[in-house]
Design a protein around this motif. Structure first.
Motif, PDB file in Angstrom:
ATOM      1  N   GLN A  17      40.672 -12.641   2.123  1.00 52.65           N
ATOM      2  CA  GLN A  17      40.180 -13.897   1.553  1.00 52.65           C
ATOM      3  C   GLN A  17      39.961 -13.769   0.060  1.00 52.65           C
ATOM      4  O   GLN A  17      40.265 -14.681  -0.707  1.00 52.65           O
ATOM      5  CB  GLN A  17      38.892 -14.335   2.252  1.00 52.65           C
ATOM      6  N   GLU A  18      39.460 -12.619  -0.378  1.00 50.41           N
ATOM      7  CA  GLU A  18      39.247 -12.383  -1.816  1.00 50.41           C
ATOM      8  C   GLU A  18      40.582 -12.413  -2.563  1.00 50.41           C
ATOM      9  O   GLU A  18      40.691 -13.006  -3.642  1.00 50.41           O
ATOM     10  CB  GLU A  18      38.557 -11.035  -2.010  1.00 50.41           C
TER      11      GLU A  18
ATOM     12  N   LEU B 127      43.339 -13.972  -1.557  1.00 52.46           N
ATOM     13  CA  LEU B 127      43.801 -15.364  -1.554  1.00 52.46           C
ATOM     14  C   LEU B 127      43.076 -16.188  -2.608  1.00 52.46           C
ATOM     15  O   LEU B 127      43.695 -16.979  -3.323  1.00 52.46           O
ATOM     16  CB  LEU B 127      43.585 -16.000  -0.176  1.00 52.46           C
ATOM     17  N   ASP B 128      41.766 -16.016  -2.714  1.00 53.05           N
ATOM     18  CA  ASP B 128      40.987 -16.753  -3.713  1.00 53.05           C
ATOM     19  C   ASP B 128      41.491 -16.444  -5.125  1.00 53.05           C
ATOM     20  O   ASP B 128      41.680 -17.351  -5.939  1.00 53.05           O
ATOM     21  CB  ASP B 128      39.499 -16.421  -3.603  1.00 53.05           C
TER      22      ASP B 128
ATOM     23  N   GLU C  54      39.423  -8.958   6.780  1.00 56.07           N
ATOM     24  CA  GLU C  54      39.513 -10.395   6.492  1.00 56.07           C
ATOM     25  C   GLU C  54      38.816 -10.773   5.194  1.00 56.07           C
ATOM     26  O   GLU C  54      39.273 -11.669   4.489  1.00 56.07           O
ATOM     27  CB  GLU C  54      38.953 -11.203   7.665  1.00 56.07           C
ATOM     28  N   ALA C  55      37.729 -10.099   4.866  1.00 54.39           N
ATOM     29  CA  ALA C  55      37.017 -10.398   3.619  1.00 54.39           C
ATOM     30  C   ALA C  55      37.894 -10.056   2.415  1.00 54.39           C
ATOM     31  O   ALA C  55      37.959 -10.821   1.445  1.00 54.39           O
ATOM     32  CB  ALA C  55      35.695  -9.647   3.559  1.00 54.39           C
TER      33      ALA C  55
END
Length: 71
Positions: A51-52, A54-55, A47-48
């Motif tokens: 998210q990275e 996506l960011d 998940e990390a």
């Protein structure tokens, strides 16, 4: 999904990291949800990392969008 419901996602962007790994950023308008898949279409378990990615995608999308017209 866990309850058996299926959601269809549209690929809205492709992202490649420094090591050459490719990821697809996918969006479902009904659920207003983004997911990230690997190059084989499998959801990322990390998940990390998702998210990275996506960011980074949102930053690139904002930088490439045309400037807003002054009112």
């Amino acid at each position: 999904m866990q309850d058996g419901t299926e959601l269809r996602f549209e690929v809205v962007g492709l992202v490649e990291d420094d090591e050459g790994n490719a990821y697809a950023v996918c969006y479902n308008e009904t659920a207003d949800e983004f997911v990230v898949t690997d190059q084989f279409g499998e959801l990322l378990e990390d998940e990390a990392l998702a998210q990275e990615i996506l960011d980074d995608f949102f930053v690139l999308a904002e930088e490439s969008s045309p400037p807003e017209e002054p009112a």
